[in-house]
Design an enzyme around this catalytic site. Structure first.
Site, PDB file in Angstrom:
ATOM      1  N   GLU A  61       0.840  -1.205   0.000  1.00 54.67           N
ATOM      2  CA  GLU A  61       0.000   0.000   0.000  1.00 54.67           C
ATOM      3  C   GLU A  61       0.877   1.258   0.000  1.00 54.67           C
ATOM      4  O   GLU A  61       0.566   2.245  -0.677  1.00 54.67           O
ATOM      5  CB  GLU A  61      -0.899   0.037   1.245  1.00 54.67           C
ATOM      6  N   CYS A  86      -2.453  -3.227   7.282  1.00 51.73           N
ATOM      7  CA  CYS A  86      -2.059  -3.519   8.664  1.00 51.73           C
ATOM      8  C   CYS A  86      -2.382  -2.357   9.595  1.00 51.73           C
ATOM      9  O   CYS A  86      -2.581  -1.215   9.170  1.00 51.73           O
ATOM     10  CB  CYS A  86      -0.573  -3.876   8.728  1.00 51.73           C
ATOM     11  N   CYS A  95      -0.279   0.740   7.754  1.00 48.03           N
ATOM     12  CA  CYS A  95      -0.785   1.206   6.452  1.00 48.03           C
ATOM     13  C   CYS A  95      -2.177   1.807   6.589  1.00 48.03           C
ATOM     14  O   CYS A  95      -2.548   2.696   5.823  1.00 48.03           O
ATOM     15  CB  CYS A  95      -0.824   0.054   5.457  1.00 48.03           C
ATOM     16  N   SER A 179      16.838 -43.822  -9.613  1.00 45.68           N
ATOM     17  CA  SER A 179      15.711 -42.970 -10.003  1.00 45.68           C
ATOM     18  C   SER A 179      16.089 -41.853 -10.966  1.00 45.68           C
ATOM     19  O   SER A 179      15.224 -41.195 -11.502  1.00 45.68           O
ATOM     20  CB  SER A 179      15.078 -42.359  -8.755  1.00 45.68           C
ATOM     21  N   ARG A 195      11.686 -24.638  -5.595  1.00 45.49           N
ATOM     22  CA  ARG A 195      12.602 -24.552  -4.438  1.00 45.49           C
ATOM     23  C   ARG A 195      12.831 -23.101  -4.047  1.00 45.49           C
ATOM     24  O   ARG A 195      12.869 -22.763  -2.868  1.00 45.49           O
ATOM     25  CB  ARG A 195      13.956 -25.186  -4.782  1.00 45.49           C
ATOM     26  N   ASP A 211      20.651 -40.706  -4.180  1.00 43.14           N
ATOM     27  CA  ASP A 211      20.788 -39.714  -5.269  1.00 43.14           C
ATOM     28  C   ASP A 211      21.886 -38.678  -5.059  1.00 43.14           C
ATOM     29  O   ASP A 211      22.233 -37.961  -5.987  1.00 43.14           O
ATOM     30  CB  ASP A 211      19.467 -38.920  -5.435  1.00 43.14           C
ATOM     31  N   LEU A 215      20.118 -30.074  -3.726  1.00 45.29           N
ATOM     32  CA  LEU A 215      18.927 -29.371  -3.230  1.00 45.29           C
ATOM     33  C   LEU A 215      19.076 -27.853  -3.235  1.00 45.29           C
ATOM     34  O   LEU A 215      18.551 -27.166  -2.363  1.00 45.29           O
ATOM     35  CB  LEU A 215      18.518 -29.877  -1.831  1.00 45.29           C
ATOM     36  N   GLY A 305      11.758 -39.825  -0.687  1.00 44.49           N
ATOM     37  CA  GLY A 305      11.294 -41.077  -1.270  1.00 44.49           C
ATOM     38  C   GLY A 305       9.894 -41.442  -0.773  1.00 44.49           C
ATOM     39  O   GLY A 305       9.248 -40.684  -0.042  1.00 44.49           O
ATOM     40  N   LEU A 308       9.280 -41.596   3.420  1.00 50.56           N
ATOM     41  CA  LEU A 308       9.147 -40.328   4.152  1.00 50.56           C
ATOM     42  C   LEU A 308       7.920 -39.550   3.645  1.00 50.56           C
ATOM     43  O   LEU A 308       7.147 -38.989   4.438  1.00 50.56           O
ATOM     44  CB  LEU A 308      10.437 -39.504   4.004  1.00 50.56           C
TER      45      LEU A 308
HETATM   46  C1  AOF Z   1       4.018  -7.085   4.385  1.00 50.13           C
HETATM   47  N1  AOF Z   1       3.775  -6.467   3.201  1.00 50.13           N
HETATM   48  O1  AOF Z   1       2.476  -5.359   1.801  1.00 50.13           O
HETATM   49  C2  AOF Z   1       1.582  -5.992   3.877  1.00 50.13           C
HETATM   50  C3  AOF Z   1       1.834  -6.653   5.124  1.00 50.13           C
HETATM   51  O2  AOF Z   1       7.042  -6.039  10.182  1.00 50.13           O
HETATM   52  P1  AOF Z   1       6.225  -5.361   9.147  1.00 50.13           P
HETATM   53  O3  AOF Z   1       5.940  -3.915   9.473  1.00 50.13           O
HETATM   54  O4  AOF Z   1       6.804  -5.498   7.759  1.00 50.13           O
HETATM   55  O5  AOF Z   1       4.773  -6.060   9.138  1.00 50.13           O
HETATM   56  C4  AOF Z   1       4.566  -7.325   8.604  1.00 50.13           C
HETATM   57  C5  AOF Z   1       3.089  -7.697   8.688  1.00 50.13           C
HETATM   58  O6  AOF Z   1       2.265  -6.681   8.111  1.00 50.13           O
HETATM   59  C6  AOF Z   1       2.752  -8.954   7.919  1.00 50.13           C
HETATM   60  O7  AOF Z   1       2.977 -10.114   8.654  1.00 50.13           O
HETATM   61  C7  AOF Z   1       1.265  -8.764   7.620  1.00 50.13           C
HETATM   62  O8  AOF Z   1       0.506  -9.172   8.737  1.00 50.13           O
HETATM   63  C8  AOF Z   1       1.094  -7.244   7.484  1.00 50.13           C
HETATM   64  N2  AOF Z   1       0.890  -6.760   6.079  1.00 50.13           N
HETATM   65  N3  AOF Z   1       3.076  -7.174   5.302  1.00 50.13           N
HETATM   66  O9  AOF Z   1       5.117  -7.553   4.605  1.00 50.13           O
HETATM   67  C9  AOF Z   1       2.609  -5.922   2.902  1.00 50.13           C
HETATM   68  N4  AOF Z   1       0.414  -5.431   3.599  1.00 50.13           N
HETATM   69 ZN    ZN Z   2       1.066  -2.464   6.123  1.00 49.85          ZN
END
Ligand code: AOF
Ligand code: ZN
Length: 371
Positions: A61, A86, A95, A179, A195, A211, A215, A305, A308
């Site tokens: 945002e 948030c 935000c 494999s 990954r 193998d 990783l 495998g 697991l």
């Molecule tokens: C993000 N990116 O665009 C939005 C998030 O430690 P902070 O301030 O970066 O806060 C992380 C938290 O903020 C995240 O776990 C989520 O709950 C909220 N929104 N986080 O990293 C974003 N909008």
């Molecule tokens: Zn935010």
């Protein structure tokens, strides 16, 4: 629904799908934070965009708002975002406060944030300040995009995906355990991309002995995940490729083996060792996952495998399956992709639901969820 609201919902979905498209650009860079994209729309047109680019950086945002230079435009705009804005001070300020300060009159959100410090408070904060909030647009897509983040906050466990490569008759190796290589190069490139998008990749001692995999991410761009190797008896040689440089490795062994002299040979190589209790002669997988959760791992890709992989399924710890299928047959003497699932009645199988199929040159990949 009248014609006006149908058109309006369609408009919301169009702009929200752009948010999801932007959010994905953060894949592999933002964990343990979520992938978030945001667009600002004025008079039916996108006037600003942003996404969360890296862990610890500004939220989506903030970037979207910063991309609009005319403050009067913001006062007439709608902000779209795939996760509730948030309401807390984390690495960055809230935000929802910024949205209120800038006088943005309307916010459209795909899904709520399960983070205990936010969880509805961001939306409450906006509404209390008189901002109109529309919720639930493309909610299922948004929840799926951040499935690892959602599970981590709701269940305090990482999201677990199993990746297997099998023949058309369900075999992952010939009878002698060989494999390499069932699927082709295009499939292998896709696995490397996967990954890079998972926080950890996990395997067992059997796969390392058979193998000797690295990783790491080599046939795609992206960062290496944490390598996690389960070796209850510490039977692996410290010079196996998975303990070499290139990425961090965590070796999980039993409480008794962890203190042995052999363990120090791994520590000398920079391999971290942790111990876990045992259940019926195997490492306790839920303890392993809890340990990974505590060190900030949101998602685990299991490349192991049949035994697991089956244990994760039997213990109800697997969320998703990526099954690569090659147009080959190994026959009944080959090794099955899953072993000992304990299914005795055809009416009570392990159930999955298919999500998507994709083709990689001659192979097929089926993405399915455990239900
Ligand atoms: C993000 N990116 O665009 C939005 C998030 O430690 P902070 O301030 O970066 O806060 C992380 C938290 O903020 C995240 O776990 C989520 O709950 C909220 N929104 N986080 O990293 C974003 N909008
Ligand atoms: Zn935010």
């Amino acid at each position: 629904m009248n014609a006006f609201t149908v058109t309006e919902t369609w408009g919301h979905e169009r702009f929200m799908s752009r948010c999801l498209e932007l959010a994905v650009k953060g894949a592999g860079f933002v964990s343990p934070n979520p992938m978030v994209g945001s667009v600002i729309v004025c008079d039916g047109r996108i006037v600003g965009e942003g996404f969360h680019q890296r862990f610890g950086g500004p939220h989506a945002e903030v970037n979207a708002i910063a991309s609009v230079t005319d403050q009067d435009v913001l006062r007439r705009s709608t902000l779209y975002v795939n996760l509730e804005p948030c309401s807390h001070y984390g690495k960055t300020p809230p935000c929802s406060d910024l949205i209120v300060e800038r006088g943005i009159p309307r916010v459209v959100v795909a899904c709520r944030d399960p983070h205990e410090k936010v969880a509805g408070k961001g939306i409450d904060r906006l509404r209390a300040a008189g901002v109109e909030v529309v919720e639930g647009i493309l909610e299922q897509d948004a929840l799926r995009l951040n499935e690892a983040f959602m599970k981590s906050h709701r269940r305090r466990l990482p999201f677990v995906a199993l990746k297997l490569a099998q023949t058309l008759d369900g075999k992952i190796a010939t009878a002698n355990g060989l494999s390499k290589w069932i699927t082709g190069e295009a499939s292998r490139r896709e696995v490397h991309l996967m990954r890079s998008r998972y926080d950890a990749v996990l395997t067992g001692s059997g796969t390392v002995l058979a193998d000797d995999p690295l990783l790491t991410v080599r046939h795609a761009e992206g960062r290496n995940p944490l390598r996690v190797v389960l070796d209850r008896e510490l039977r692996l040689p410290p010079d196996a490729a998975v303990f070499g440089p290139g990425a961090k490795t965590l070796l999980v062994t039993s409480n008794s083996a962890g203190g042995s002299l052999r363990a120090s040979a791994f520590r000398d190589k920079g391999v971290e060792i942790t111990t876990a209790g045992e259940i019926n002669g195997s490492l306790d997988l839920s303890l392993v996952l809890r340990h990974l959760h505590e060190r900030g791992v949101l998602s685990v890709l299991v490349e192991a495998g049949g035994r697991l992989s089956s244990s994760f399924v039997r213990e109800g710890l697997a969320d998703k399956l990526y099954m690569f299928v090659a147009p080959k047959l190994f026959g009944g003497d080959g090794l099955s992709s899953f072993a000992e699932l304990g299914v005795v009645s055809p009416g009570k199988p392990v159930m999955l639901s298919f999500r998507e199929t994709r083709c990689f040159d001659g192979d097929i990949m089926i993405e399915a969820y455990f239900t």
